[in-house]
Motif scaffolding. Structure first.
Motif, PDB file in Angstrom:
ATOM      1  N   ILE A  97       0.881  -1.171   0.000  1.00 49.70           N
ATOM      2  CA  ILE A  97       0.000   0.000   0.000  1.00 49.70           C
ATOM      3  C   ILE A  97       0.919   1.221   0.000  1.00 49.70           C
ATOM      4  O   ILE A  97       1.535   1.534   1.018  1.00 49.70           O
ATOM      5  CB  ILE A  97      -0.915   0.033   1.240  1.00 49.70           C
TER       6      ILE A  97
ATOM      7  N   ASP B  89      -2.165   0.741  -7.381  1.00 51.81           N
ATOM      8  CA  ASP B  89      -3.044   0.590  -6.230  1.00 51.81           C
ATOM      9  C   ASP B  89      -4.515   0.799  -6.590  1.00 51.81           C
ATOM     10  O   ASP B  89      -5.410   0.386  -5.860  1.00 51.81           O
ATOM     11  CB  ASP B  89      -2.633   1.612  -5.160  1.00 51.81           C
TER      12      ASP B  89
ATOM     13  N   HIS C 255      -3.539  -8.218   7.615  1.00 51.19           N
ATOM     14  CA  HIS C 255      -4.596  -7.586   6.822  1.00 51.19           C
ATOM     15  C   HIS C 255      -5.203  -6.489   7.692  1.00 51.19           C
ATOM     16  O   HIS C 255      -5.403  -6.699   8.884  1.00 51.19           O
ATOM     17  CB  HIS C 255      -5.655  -8.610   6.427  1.00 51.19           C
TER      18      HIS C 255
ATOM     19  N   HIS D 265      -8.012  -1.432  -6.475  1.00 52.31           N
ATOM     20  CA  HIS D 265      -8.699  -1.723  -5.216  1.00 52.31           C
ATOM     21  C   HIS D 265      -9.885  -0.791  -4.967  1.00 52.31           C
ATOM     22  O   HIS D 265     -10.754  -1.094  -4.167  1.00 52.31           O
ATOM     23  CB  HIS D 265      -7.724  -1.590  -4.041  1.00 52.31           C
ATOM     24  N   TYR D 266      -9.902   0.351  -5.615  1.00 52.60           N
ATOM     25  CA  TYR D 266     -10.897   1.381  -5.301  1.00 52.60           C
ATOM     26  C   TYR D 266     -12.059   1.369  -6.283  1.00 52.60           C
ATOM     27  O   TYR D 266     -11.956   0.854  -7.387  1.00 52.60           O
ATOM     28  CB  TYR D 266     -10.250   2.768  -5.397  1.00 52.60           C
TER      29      TYR D 266
ATOM     30  N   HIS E 179     -18.182   3.547  -2.384  1.00 53.69           N
ATOM     31  CA  HIS E 179     -17.851   2.125  -2.376  1.00 53.69           C
ATOM     32  C   HIS E 179     -18.909   1.484  -1.472  1.00 53.69           C
ATOM     33  O   HIS E 179     -18.851   1.622  -0.254  1.00 53.69           O
ATOM     34  CB  HIS E 179     -16.444   1.925  -1.815  1.00 53.69           C
TER      35      HIS E 179
ATOM     36  N   ARG F 116      -7.304  -4.428   3.446  1.00 55.22           N
ATOM     37  CA  ARG F 116      -6.192  -4.471   2.494  1.00 55.22           C
ATOM     38  C   ARG F 116      -5.073  -5.279   3.126  1.00 55.22           C
ATOM     39  O   ARG F 116      -4.941  -5.322   4.343  1.00 55.22           O
ATOM     40  CB  ARG F 116      -5.659  -3.056   2.223  1.00 55.22           C
TER      41      ARG F 116
ATOM     42  N   PHE G 118     -12.717   3.807  -1.017  1.00 53.98           N
ATOM     43  CA  PHE G 118     -12.488   2.416  -0.620  1.00 53.98           C
ATOM     44  C   PHE G 118     -12.904   2.181   0.814  1.00 53.98           C
ATOM     45  O   PHE G 118     -12.597   2.966   1.702  1.00 53.98           O
ATOM     46  CB  PHE G 118     -11.005   2.046  -0.773  1.00 53.98           C
TER      47      PHE G 118
END
Ligand SMILES: *[C@@H]1O[C@H](CO)[C@@H](O)[C@H](O)[C@H]1NC(C)=O
Ligand SMILES: *[C@@H]1O[C@H](CO)[C@@H](O)[C@H](O)[C@H]1NC(C)=O
Ligand SMILES: *[C@@H]1O[C@H](CO)[C@@H](O)[C@H](O)[C@H]1NC(C)=O
Ligand SMILES: *[C@@H]1O[C@H](CO)[C@@H](O)[C@H](O)[C@H]1NC(C)=O
Ligand SMILES: *[C@@H]1O[C@H](CO)[C@@H](O)[C@H](O)[C@H]1NC(C)=O
Ligand SMILES: *[C@@H]1O[C@H](CO)[C@@H](O)[C@H](O)[C@H]1NC(C)=O
Length: 467
Positions: A184, A254, A317, A257-258, A278, A310, A306
Protein backbone atom coordinates in the motif's frame (compact mmCIF):
# COMPACT_ATOMS: atom_id res chain seq x y z
CA UNK A 1 36.13 25.54 10.01
CA UNK A 2 34.00 22.56 10.94
CA UNK A 3 35.81 22.36 14.26
CA UNK A 4 35.06 26.01 14.89
CA UNK A 5 31.36 25.50 14.17
CA UNK A 6 31.36 22.52 16.50
CA UNK A 7 32.99 24.55 19.24
CA UNK A 8 30.38 27.29 18.82
CA UNK A 9 27.51 24.77 18.85
CA UNK A 10 29.02 23.13 21.93
CA UNK A 11 29.40 26.47 23.64
CA UNK A 12 25.74 27.19 22.96
CA UNK A 13 24.28 23.89 24.03
CA UNK A 14 26.53 21.94 26.37
CA UNK A 15 24.94 21.10 29.67
CA UNK A 16 21.86 23.15 28.90
CA UNK A 17 19.83 20.18 27.78
CA UNK A 18 17.79 19.68 30.96
CA UNK A 19 16.77 23.29 31.31
CA UNK A 20 16.38 23.82 27.58
CA UNK A 21 12.98 23.78 25.81
CA UNK A 22 14.41 21.64 23.07
CA UNK A 23 16.46 18.51 22.56
CA UNK A 24 18.64 17.62 19.61
CA UNK A 25 17.62 14.54 17.65
CA UNK A 26 19.85 12.93 15.03
CA UNK A 27 19.14 10.20 12.49
CA UNK A 28 21.30 8.14 10.17
CA UNK A 29 19.50 7.21 6.96
CA UNK A 30 21.60 4.23 5.97
CA UNK A 31 24.16 1.96 7.62
CA UNK A 32 26.03 -1.24 6.86
CA UNK A 33 26.16 -3.91 9.53
CA UNK A 34 29.74 -2.97 10.31
CA UNK A 35 30.54 -2.02 13.91
CA UNK A 36 33.09 0.56 12.71
CA UNK A 37 30.41 2.51 10.84
CA UNK A 38 28.23 2.70 13.95
CA UNK A 39 31.15 4.03 15.99
CA UNK A 40 32.03 6.79 13.55
CA UNK A 41 28.43 8.04 13.43
CA UNK A 42 28.18 8.01 17.22
CA UNK A 43 31.40 10.04 17.51
CA UNK A 44 30.17 12.49 14.89
CA UNK A 45 26.82 12.86 16.68
CA UNK A 46 28.59 13.58 19.96
CA UNK A 47 30.55 16.41 18.31
CA UNK A 48 27.25 17.87 17.09
CA UNK A 49 25.77 17.63 20.60
CA UNK A 50 23.03 15.29 19.54
CA UNK A 51 21.05 14.08 22.56
CA UNK A 52 19.51 11.06 20.90
CA UNK A 53 20.71 9.30 17.75
CA UNK A 54 18.55 6.81 15.82
CA UNK A 55 20.00 4.17 13.47
CA UNK A 56 18.05 2.34 10.74
CA UNK A 57 18.25 -1.44 10.30
CA UNK A 58 21.45 -2.50 8.51
CA UNK A 59 21.29 -2.06 4.72
CA UNK A 60 22.04 -5.65 3.79
CA UNK A 61 18.96 -6.76 5.62
CA UNK A 62 15.61 -6.62 4.02
CA UNK A 63 12.89 -7.83 6.35
CA UNK A 64 12.93 -11.25 4.71
CA UNK A 65 16.62 -11.85 4.20
CA UNK A 66 18.13 -10.65 7.42
CA UNK A 67 19.20 -13.98 8.90
CA UNK A 68 22.72 -13.54 7.57
CA UNK A 69 23.21 -10.29 9.50
CA UNK A 70 21.98 -11.66 12.81
CA UNK A 71 25.25 -13.51 13.45
CA UNK A 72 27.15 -10.46 14.63
CA UNK A 73 24.43 -9.33 17.07
CA UNK A 74 26.57 -9.69 20.21
CA UNK A 75 29.51 -7.92 18.67
CA UNK A 76 27.42 -4.97 17.46
CA UNK A 77 25.68 -4.63 20.85
CA UNK A 78 29.04 -4.57 22.64
CA UNK A 79 30.45 -2.00 20.20
CA UNK A 80 27.36 0.20 20.46
CA UNK A 81 27.47 0.09 24.25
CA UNK A 82 31.13 1.10 24.43
CA UNK A 83 30.84 3.83 21.81
CA UNK A 84 27.72 5.24 23.46
CA UNK A 85 29.40 5.33 26.84
CA UNK A 86 32.37 7.24 25.44
CA UNK A 87 30.24 9.65 23.44
CA UNK A 88 27.70 10.13 26.23
CA UNK A 89 24.48 10.33 24.25
CA UNK A 90 21.38 8.17 23.80
CA UNK A 91 21.52 5.71 20.91
CA UNK A 92 18.65 3.74 19.38
CA UNK A 93 19.45 0.85 17.02
CA UNK A 94 17.52 -1.84 15.21
CA UNK A 95 19.29 -5.21 15.13
CA UNK A 96 18.48 -8.79 14.23
CA UNK A 97 19.19 -11.63 16.59
CA UNK A 98 18.75 -15.37 16.28
CA UNK A 99 17.46 -17.22 19.34
CA UNK A 100 16.50 -20.83 19.88
CA UNK A 101 12.92 -21.49 20.87
CA UNK A 102 11.02 -24.80 20.86
CA UNK A 103 13.94 -26.35 18.98
CA UNK A 104 13.82 -23.93 16.07
CA UNK A 105 15.99 -20.89 15.39
CA UNK A 106 13.84 -17.78 15.45
CA UNK A 107 15.02 -14.41 14.12
CA UNK A 108 14.09 -11.51 16.33
CA UNK A 109 13.86 -7.88 15.28
CA UNK A 110 14.88 -5.79 18.19
CA UNK A 111 15.01 -2.10 19.00
CA UNK A 112 17.61 -1.30 21.63
CA UNK A 113 18.06 1.96 23.51
CA UNK A 114 21.44 2.77 25.09
CA UNK A 115 21.75 5.56 27.64
CA UNK A 116 24.73 7.84 28.20
CA UNK A 117 26.37 5.14 30.32
CA UNK A 118 26.12 2.60 27.51
CA UNK A 119 23.49 0.54 29.36
CA UNK A 120 20.45 -0.85 27.56
CA UNK A 121 17.49 0.94 29.15
CA UNK A 122 14.74 -0.20 26.83
CA UNK A 123 14.20 -3.07 24.46
CA UNK A 124 11.40 -3.82 22.01
CA UNK A 125 11.52 -7.29 20.45
CA UNK A 126 9.38 -9.12 17.93
CA UNK A 127 9.91 -12.36 16.07
CA UNK A 128 10.28 -11.70 12.34
CA UNK A 129 8.01 -14.58 11.63
CA UNK A 130 5.26 -15.30 14.14
CA UNK A 131 4.54 -18.84 12.93
CA UNK A 132 6.23 -20.39 15.94
CA UNK A 133 4.53 -19.87 19.31
CA UNK A 134 7.51 -18.14 20.84
CA UNK A 135 5.73 -15.44 22.75
CA UNK A 136 8.52 -15.51 25.34
CA UNK A 137 10.84 -13.67 22.96
CA UNK A 138 8.33 -10.91 22.32
CA UNK A 139 7.86 -7.63 24.20
CA UNK A 140 5.44 -4.72 23.86
CA UNK A 141 6.64 -1.37 22.50
CA UNK A 142 9.12 0.38 24.79
CA UNK A 143 8.85 3.50 26.94
CA UNK A 144 11.94 5.16 28.39
CA UNK A 145 12.86 8.30 30.30
CA UNK A 146 15.89 10.44 29.53
CA UNK A 147 18.02 12.78 31.65
CA UNK A 148 16.86 15.70 29.51
CA UNK A 149 13.37 15.28 30.86
CA UNK A 150 11.67 13.70 27.85
CA UNK A 151 9.85 10.36 27.93
CA UNK A 152 9.91 8.51 24.62
CA UNK A 153 7.81 5.78 23.08
CA UNK A 154 9.96 3.25 21.21
CA UNK A 155 8.26 2.01 18.02
CA UNK A 156 8.77 0.02 14.84
CA UNK A 157 7.44 1.31 11.52
CA UNK A 158 4.36 -0.90 11.36
CA UNK A 159 3.13 0.35 14.75
CA UNK A 160 2.00 3.63 13.20
CA UNK A 161 -0.51 1.68 11.13
CA UNK A 162 -1.19 -1.42 13.23
CA UNK A 163 -1.61 0.15 16.65
CA UNK A 164 -4.39 2.48 17.67
CA UNK A 165 -3.08 5.83 18.97
CA UNK A 166 -4.92 4.93 22.21
CA UNK A 167 -2.04 2.57 22.96
CA UNK A 168 0.37 5.51 23.18
CA UNK A 169 -1.77 7.77 25.33
CA UNK A 170 0.24 10.32 27.31
CA UNK A 171 3.32 10.03 25.09
CA UNK A 172 4.28 12.95 22.84
CA UNK A 173 7.81 12.01 21.79
CA UNK A 174 8.63 8.89 19.78
CA UNK A 175 11.65 7.21 18.29
CA UNK A 176 11.01 4.68 15.55
CA UNK A 177 13.21 2.27 13.64
CA UNK A 178 12.69 -1.15 12.02
CA UNK A 179 11.55 -1.55 8.44
CA UNK A 180 8.24 -2.90 7.24
CA UNK A 181 7.55 -3.31 3.53
CA UNK A 182 4.02 -2.91 2.25
CA UNK A 183 2.36 -2.80 -1.12
CA UNK A 184 0.00 0.00 0.00
CA UNK A 185 2.14 2.86 -1.30
CA UNK A 186 0.99 5.70 0.95
CA UNK A 187 1.21 3.62 4.14
CA UNK A 188 4.94 2.94 3.98
CA UNK A 189 6.63 4.74 6.86
CA UNK A 190 8.45 7.25 4.66
CA UNK A 191 5.10 8.46 3.25
CA UNK A 192 2.95 8.06 6.33
CA UNK A 193 5.04 9.20 9.32
CA UNK A 194 4.57 12.94 8.82
CA UNK A 195 0.76 12.50 8.68
CA UNK A 196 0.86 10.38 11.81
CA UNK A 197 2.92 12.97 13.71
CA UNK A 198 0.62 15.76 12.47
CA UNK A 199 -2.60 14.08 13.60
CA UNK A 200 -1.23 12.80 16.90
CA UNK A 201 0.55 16.11 17.55
CA UNK A 202 3.76 14.32 18.41
CA UNK A 203 7.48 14.44 17.75
CA UNK A 204 8.53 11.41 15.72
CA UNK A 205 12.23 10.75 15.18
CA UNK A 206 13.09 8.01 12.70
CA UNK A 207 15.56 7.26 9.91
CA UNK A 208 12.62 7.83 7.51
CA UNK A 209 12.52 11.43 8.69
CA UNK A 210 11.96 13.70 11.65
CA UNK A 211 8.42 15.01 12.06
CA UNK A 212 9.50 18.65 12.08
CA UNK A 213 12.37 18.83 9.61
CA UNK A 214 11.97 22.52 8.78
CA UNK A 215 15.36 23.31 10.33
CA UNK A 216 17.06 20.03 9.62
CA UNK A 217 20.84 20.15 9.18
CA UNK A 218 23.11 17.63 7.51
CA UNK A 219 26.59 16.50 8.42
CA UNK A 220 27.92 13.55 6.47
CA UNK A 221 25.20 10.93 6.43
CA UNK A 222 23.76 12.29 9.66
CA UNK A 223 20.73 14.58 9.82
CA UNK A 224 19.85 16.47 12.99
CA UNK A 225 17.48 19.09 14.31
CA UNK A 226 16.22 20.58 17.57
CA UNK A 227 12.72 19.59 18.66
CA UNK A 228 10.51 21.20 21.27
CA UNK A 229 10.09 18.92 24.29
CA UNK A 230 6.56 20.08 24.81
CA UNK A 231 4.42 19.45 21.76
CA UNK A 232 0.69 19.72 21.65
CA UNK A 233 -2.40 21.67 20.73
CA UNK A 234 -0.77 25.09 20.78
CA UNK A 235 2.08 24.20 18.42
CA UNK A 236 2.20 24.87 14.70
CA UNK A 237 2.83 21.60 12.90
CA UNK A 238 4.61 21.11 9.64
CA UNK A 239 2.15 20.61 6.79
CA UNK A 240 2.25 16.85 6.13
CA UNK A 241 2.75 17.02 2.38
CA UNK A 242 5.21 14.32 1.33
CA UNK A 243 7.72 15.58 -1.18
CA UNK A 244 8.31 12.88 -3.77
CA UNK A 245 11.58 14.03 -5.28
CA UNK A 246 13.47 10.91 -4.42
CA UNK A 247 10.60 8.65 -3.52
CA UNK A 248 9.03 7.05 -6.52
CA UNK A 249 5.52 5.91 -6.01
CA UNK A 250 3.20 3.96 -8.26
CA UNK A 251 -0.31 4.85 -7.27
CA UNK A 252 -1.73 3.44 -10.50
CA UNK A 253 -0.82 -0.02 -9.25
CA UNK A 254 -3.04 0.59 -6.23
CA UNK A 255 -6.12 1.89 -8.04
CA UNK A 256 -7.82 -1.43 -8.92
CA UNK A 257 -8.70 -1.72 -5.22
CA UNK A 258 -10.90 1.38 -5.30
CA UNK A 259 -14.18 2.40 -6.81
CA UNK A 260 -13.11 5.24 -9.10
CA UNK A 261 -14.50 7.97 -11.34
CA UNK A 262 -12.24 9.86 -13.74
CA UNK A 263 -11.87 13.51 -12.81
CA UNK A 264 -13.84 15.72 -15.19
CA UNK A 265 -11.19 18.08 -16.50
CA UNK A 266 -13.71 20.32 -18.31
CA UNK A 267 -15.91 20.80 -15.26
CA UNK A 268 -12.96 21.18 -12.91
CA UNK A 269 -11.91 24.41 -14.65
CA UNK A 270 -14.99 26.13 -13.19
CA UNK A 271 -14.93 24.01 -10.04
CA UNK A 272 -17.24 21.03 -9.54
CA UNK A 273 -18.54 18.62 -6.91
CA UNK A 274 -18.57 14.86 -7.22
CA UNK A 275 -19.52 11.91 -5.01
CA UNK A 276 -17.93 8.47 -5.27
CA UNK A 277 -19.27 5.54 -3.22
CA UNK A 278 -17.85 2.13 -2.38
CA UNK A 279 -21.06 0.35 -1.37
CA UNK A 280 -22.57 2.53 1.37
CA UNK A 281 -19.32 4.36 2.08
CA UNK A 282 -19.26 7.70 0.22
CA UNK A 283 -16.65 10.35 -0.45
CA UNK A 284 -17.38 13.90 -1.54
CA UNK A 285 -14.98 15.93 -3.65
CA UNK A 286 -14.70 19.54 -4.74
CA UNK A 287 -12.09 20.21 -7.44
CA UNK A 288 -11.08 23.42 -9.13
CA UNK A 289 -8.16 23.39 -11.54
CA UNK A 290 -6.21 25.70 -13.80
CA UNK A 291 -3.85 24.92 -16.70
CA UNK A 292 -0.27 26.01 -16.26
CA UNK A 293 2.78 25.75 -18.45
CA UNK A 294 2.83 25.03 -22.13
CA UNK A 295 2.85 21.27 -22.01
CA UNK A 296 -0.09 19.33 -23.28
CA UNK A 297 -2.43 18.05 -20.62
CA UNK A 298 -1.93 14.39 -19.94
CA UNK A 299 -3.19 14.48 -16.40
CA UNK A 300 -5.43 11.51 -15.75
CA UNK A 301 -6.67 12.05 -12.23
CA UNK A 302 -9.25 9.77 -10.68
CA UNK A 303 -11.51 10.26 -7.68
CA UNK A 304 -11.48 7.16 -5.52
CA UNK A 305 -13.32 5.58 -2.57
CA UNK A 306 -12.49 2.42 -0.62
CA UNK A 307 -13.89 0.60 2.39
CA UNK A 308 -12.68 -2.88 3.32
CA UNK A 309 -9.54 -4.78 4.19
CA UNK A 310 -6.19 -4.47 2.49
CA UNK A 311 -3.09 -6.62 2.75
CA UNK A 312 -0.48 -4.65 4.67
CA UNK A 313 2.34 -7.19 4.27
CA UNK A 314 3.92 -9.94 6.41
CA UNK A 315 0.62 -11.69 7.09
CA UNK A 316 -1.26 -8.60 8.32
CA UNK A 317 -4.60 -7.59 6.82
CA UNK A 318 -5.98 -4.23 7.92
CA UNK A 319 -9.32 -2.44 7.83
CA UNK A 320 -9.19 0.76 5.80
CA UNK A 321 -11.57 3.48 4.70
CA UNK A 322 -10.18 5.93 2.22
CA UNK A 323 -11.17 8.87 0.00
CA UNK A 324 -8.60 10.24 -2.41
CA UNK A 325 -7.70 11.97 -5.66
CA UNK A 326 -4.89 10.10 -7.45
CA UNK A 327 -3.00 10.36 -10.70
CA UNK A 328 -3.38 7.15 -12.64
CA UNK A 329 -0.13 7.60 -14.51
CA UNK A 330 1.31 4.42 -13.17
CA UNK A 331 4.13 4.22 -15.66
CA UNK A 332 5.19 7.83 -15.33
CA UNK A 333 7.75 8.96 -12.83
CA UNK A 334 6.65 12.00 -10.83
CA UNK A 335 10.01 12.46 -9.30
CA UNK A 336 13.51 13.92 -9.49
CA UNK A 337 14.92 15.91 -12.45
CA UNK A 338 14.31 19.62 -12.62
CA UNK A 339 11.68 20.37 -15.22
CA UNK A 340 9.18 17.69 -14.29
CA UNK A 341 7.33 20.19 -12.14
CA UNK A 342 5.29 21.29 -15.10
CA UNK A 343 5.06 17.88 -16.66
CA UNK A 344 1.46 17.54 -15.56
CA UNK A 345 0.51 20.98 -16.84
CA UNK A 346 -2.31 21.25 -14.33
CA UNK A 347 -2.58 23.14 -11.06
CA UNK A 348 -5.24 22.78 -8.42
CA UNK A 349 -6.71 26.02 -7.10
CA UNK A 350 -8.59 23.95 -4.56
CA UNK A 351 -9.14 20.29 -3.73
CA UNK A 352 -11.52 19.34 -0.94
CA UNK A 353 -12.10 15.75 0.14
CA UNK A 354 -14.82 14.84 2.66
CA UNK A 355 -15.74 11.50 4.20
CA UNK A 356 -17.60 10.03 7.17
CA UNK A 357 -15.42 7.47 8.93
CA UNK A 358 -16.16 4.70 11.40
CA UNK A 359 -13.22 5.42 13.68
CA UNK A 360 -12.88 8.71 15.49
CA UNK A 361 -9.21 8.69 16.33
CA UNK A 362 -7.31 7.25 13.38
CA UNK A 363 -8.02 9.49 10.41
CA UNK A 364 -5.01 10.80 8.52
CA UNK A 365 -4.43 13.18 5.63
CA UNK A 366 -2.46 11.79 2.70
CA UNK A 367 -0.77 14.41 0.51
CA UNK A 368 1.84 13.48 -2.07
CA UNK A 369 3.43 16.03 -4.34
CA UNK A 370 6.57 16.67 -6.34
CA UNK A 371 6.49 20.30 -5.17
CA UNK A 372 8.58 21.31 -2.22
CA UNK A 373 7.39 24.24 -0.17
CA UNK A 374 4.00 24.42 1.47
CA UNK A 375 2.65 26.98 3.86
CA UNK A 376 0.29 26.18 6.67
CA UNK A 377 -2.49 28.27 5.08
CA UNK A 378 -2.53 26.11 1.94
CA UNK A 379 -3.60 23.05 3.91
CA UNK A 380 -6.40 22.27 6.33
CA UNK A 381 -7.53 19.14 8.15
CA UNK A 382 -10.70 19.15 10.24
CA UNK A 383 -12.14 16.15 12.04
CA UNK A 384 -15.52 16.40 13.77
CA UNK A 385 -17.88 13.95 15.40
CA UNK A 386 -21.11 13.90 13.37
CA UNK A 387 -23.92 11.56 14.39
CA UNK A 388 -22.26 8.18 14.84
CA UNK A 389 -19.36 8.76 12.50
CA UNK A 390 -16.41 11.09 12.29
CA UNK A 391 -16.62 13.64 9.51
CA UNK A 392 -13.20 14.54 8.13
CA UNK A 393 -12.54 17.39 5.70
CA UNK A 394 -9.14 17.93 4.10
CA UNK A 395 -8.37 20.81 1.80
CA UNK A 396 -5.38 21.88 -0.27
CA UNK A 397 -5.11 25.18 -2.12
CA UNK A 398 -2.95 26.47 -4.98
CA UNK A 399 -0.86 23.44 -5.61
CA UNK A 400 0.91 22.22 -8.73
CA UNK A 401 2.34 18.77 -9.28
CA UNK A 402 -0.15 16.91 -7.10
CA UNK A 403 0.26 13.13 -7.15
CA UNK A 404 -2.25 12.09 -4.53
CA UNK A 405 -4.45 13.75 -1.93
CA UNK A 406 -7.09 12.50 0.47
CA UNK A 407 -7.88 10.80 3.75
CA UNK A 408 -7.03 7.35 5.01
CA UNK A 409 -8.77 5.99 8.07
CA UNK A 410 -8.07 2.84 10.05
CA UNK A 411 -10.80 0.47 11.15
CA UNK A 412 -8.96 -1.75 13.64
CA UNK A 413 -12.00 -3.99 14.17
CA UNK A 414 -11.46 -5.53 10.71
CA UNK A 415 -7.78 -6.41 11.18
CA UNK A 416 -6.65 -10.03 11.01
CA UNK A 417 -3.45 -12.04 10.56
CA UNK A 418 -3.08 -14.83 8.03
CA UNK A 419 -0.37 -17.36 8.84
CA UNK A 420 -0.25 -18.55 5.23
CA UNK A 421 0.40 -15.01 3.96
CA UNK A 422 3.03 -14.60 6.64
CA UNK A 423 4.83 -17.74 5.50
CA UNK A 424 4.80 -16.71 1.86
CA UNK A 425 5.95 -13.18 2.64
CA UNK A 426 8.90 -14.72 4.45
CA UNK A 427 9.95 -16.33 1.19
CA UNK A 428 11.59 -13.38 -0.41
CA UNK A 429 8.81 -11.37 -1.99
CA UNK A 430 9.79 -7.92 -0.84
CA UNK A 431 8.56 -5.04 -2.92
CA UNK A 432 10.94 -4.74 -5.80
CA UNK A 433 9.97 -1.13 -6.49
CA UNK A 434 10.62 0.06 -2.97
CA UNK A 435 13.93 -1.70 -3.12
CA UNK A 436 15.21 -0.65 -6.53
CA UNK A 437 14.25 2.98 -6.13
CA UNK A 438 15.61 3.34 -2.67
CA UNK A 439 17.62 6.53 -2.42
CA UNK A 440 20.92 4.73 -1.90
CA UNK A 441 20.45 2.62 -4.96
CA UNK A 442 19.77 5.77 -6.99
CA UNK A 443 22.95 7.24 -5.58
CA UNK A 444 24.75 4.08 -6.58
CA UNK A 445 23.54 4.47 -10.19
CA UNK A 446 24.69 8.08 -10.14
CA UNK A 447 28.08 6.92 -8.97
CA UNK A 448 28.35 4.29 -11.70
CA UNK A 449 27.34 6.86 -14.32
CA UNK A 450 30.00 9.34 -13.18
CA UNK A 451 32.63 6.60 -13.35
CA UNK A 452 31.38 5.60 -16.79
CA UNK A 453 31.59 9.18 -18.02
CA UNK A 454 35.21 9.43 -16.97
CA UNK A 455 35.92 6.20 -18.80
CA UNK A 456 34.16 7.44 -21.96
CA UNK A 457 36.14 10.67 -21.74
CA UNK A 458 39.48 8.84 -21.44
CA UNK A 459 38.59 6.48 -24.27
CA UNK A 460 37.55 9.37 -26.54
CA UNK A 461 40.86 11.16 -25.94
CA UNK A 462 42.65 7.94 -26.72
CA UNK A 463 40.73 7.50 -29.97
CA UNK A 464 41.35 11.16 -30.94
CA UNK A 465 45.08 10.66 -30.38
CA UNK A 466 45.01 7.57 -32.60
CA UNK A 467 43.52 9.70 -35.41
C1 LIG B 1 20.33 -23.00 15.04
O1 LIG B 1 21.40 -22.24 15.55
C2 LIG B 1 22.48 -23.03 16.08
C3 LIG B 1 23.50 -22.13 16.72
O2 LIG B 1 23.27 -20.79 16.44
C4 LIG B 1 23.07 -23.85 14.93
O3 LIG B 1 24.13 -24.66 15.41
C5 LIG B 1 21.98 -24.73 14.34
O4 LIG B 1 22.48 -25.43 13.22
C6 LIG B 1 20.79 -23.90 13.91
N1 LIG B 1 19.70 -24.78 13.51
C7 LIG B 1 19.00 -24.60 12.40
C8 LIG B 1 17.89 -25.58 12.17
O5 LIG B 1 19.21 -23.69 11.62
C1 LIG C 1 2.36 -13.65 17.72
O1 LIG C 1 1.47 -14.69 18.05
C2 LIG C 1 0.97 -14.64 19.37
C3 LIG C 1 0.05 -15.83 19.59
O2 LIG C 1 0.26 -16.82 18.65
C4 LIG C 1 0.21 -13.33 19.60
O3 LIG C 1 -0.21 -13.24 20.94
C5 LIG C 1 1.14 -12.17 19.28
O4 LIG C 1 0.44 -10.94 19.38
C6 LIG C 1 1.72 -12.29 17.89
N1 LIG C 1 2.68 -11.25 17.68
C7 LIG C 1 2.74 -10.50 16.58
C8 LIG C 1 3.82 -9.50 16.52
O5 LIG C 1 1.95 -10.63 15.65
C1 LIG D 1 0.85 -22.78 18.21
O1 LIG D 1 -0.26 -22.90 19.07
C2 LIG D 1 -1.46 -23.25 18.44
C3 LIG D 1 -2.59 -23.24 19.44
O2 LIG D 1 -2.12 -23.07 20.73
C4 LIG D 1 -1.29 -24.64 17.81
O3 LIG D 1 -2.48 -24.99 17.13
C5 LIG D 1 -0.14 -24.59 16.82
O4 LIG D 1 0.11 -25.86 16.28
C6 LIG D 1 1.12 -24.10 17.49
N1 LIG D 1 2.15 -23.91 16.49
C7 LIG D 1 3.40 -24.32 16.65
C8 LIG D 1 4.33 -24.05 15.50
O5 LIG D 1 3.79 -24.87 17.65
C1 LIG E 1 10.37 18.12 33.42
O1 LIG E 1 9.08 18.01 32.82
C2 LIG E 1 8.00 18.20 33.70
C3 LIG E 1 6.72 17.89 32.96
O2 LIG E 1 6.78 18.28 31.63
C4 LIG E 1 8.05 19.62 34.25
O3 LIG E 1 6.99 19.80 35.16
C5 LIG E 1 9.39 19.84 34.95
O4 LIG E 1 9.49 21.18 35.38
C6 LIG E 1 10.55 19.53 34.03
N1 LIG E 1 11.80 19.57 34.73
C7 LIG E 1 12.85 20.30 34.33
C8 LIG E 1 14.06 20.23 35.19
O5 LIG E 1 12.83 20.96 33.31
C1 LIG F 1 -5.73 3.73 -15.19
O1 LIG F 1 -4.79 3.49 -16.23
C2 LIG F 1 -4.88 2.20 -16.80
C3 LIG F 1 -3.73 2.03 -17.77
O2 LIG F 1 -3.50 3.20 -18.50
C4 LIG F 1 -6.25 2.04 -17.45
O3 LIG F 1 -6.38 0.74 -18.00
C5 LIG F 1 -7.33 2.24 -16.38
O4 LIG F 1 -8.62 2.19 -16.98
C6 LIG F 1 -7.17 3.57 -15.69
N1 LIG F 1 -8.09 3.63 -14.57
C7 LIG F 1 -8.88 4.67 -14.36
C8 LIG F 1 -9.77 4.57 -13.19
O5 LIG F 1 -8.85 5.66 -15.06
C1 LIG G 1 -21.68 12.61 6.39
O1 LIG G 1 -22.65 12.69 7.41
C2 LIG G 1 -23.36 13.90 7.40
C3 LIG G 1 -24.27 13.93 8.62
O2 LIG G 1 -24.88 12.67 8.82
C4 LIG G 1 -24.14 14.02 6.07
O3 LIG G 1 -24.84 15.22 6.02
C5 LIG G 1 -23.15 13.95 4.91
O4 LIG G 1 -23.83 13.94 3.69
C6 LIG G 1 -22.28 12.71 5.01
N1 LIG G 1 -21.22 12.82 4.02
C7 LIG G 1 -20.80 11.78 3.30
C8 LIG G 1 -19.67 12.04 2.37
O5 LIG G 1 -21.26 10.66 3.40
Amino acid sequence: MRLLINVVICFLCCNLSLASDTYRAGVVSSIRSDPGRYVSYIKQAAKLNVDILVFPPPDESSFETMTSVSDDYDEVVKTLSEATKQARLYVVAHLYETVRCQNVNVTIRSNLVFDREGSIISEYRKPVNNITNCTSVETDFGVFKTDFNVTFGLLMEEDLVLRSPEAFKGLKNFVMTGTWTTEIPYLSASKFSSSWAFVNKANLVSPDGISDDTHMLMSGGLKFTDLYKRVGEDMAFKVPVVHLRKQRIFLGKDLPHYVTKPMNLEASRDGYEETVCHDSFCCEFYIKTRFVGSKSIDADYVLAAFRGTRYFGHGQHIGIESCAVFTNSSQKCFCSTENENNAIGLAFDKVTVIGNFTNGNSNYPIALSTGEQFEAKQFSFVSEFAGNTEQVVVELKFIESLTGFGIVSRDFSKDFVSVRDMESSYKNNFDIYDYIFHENVLEFFDYVWIRLRILIFVVSIYILEMI
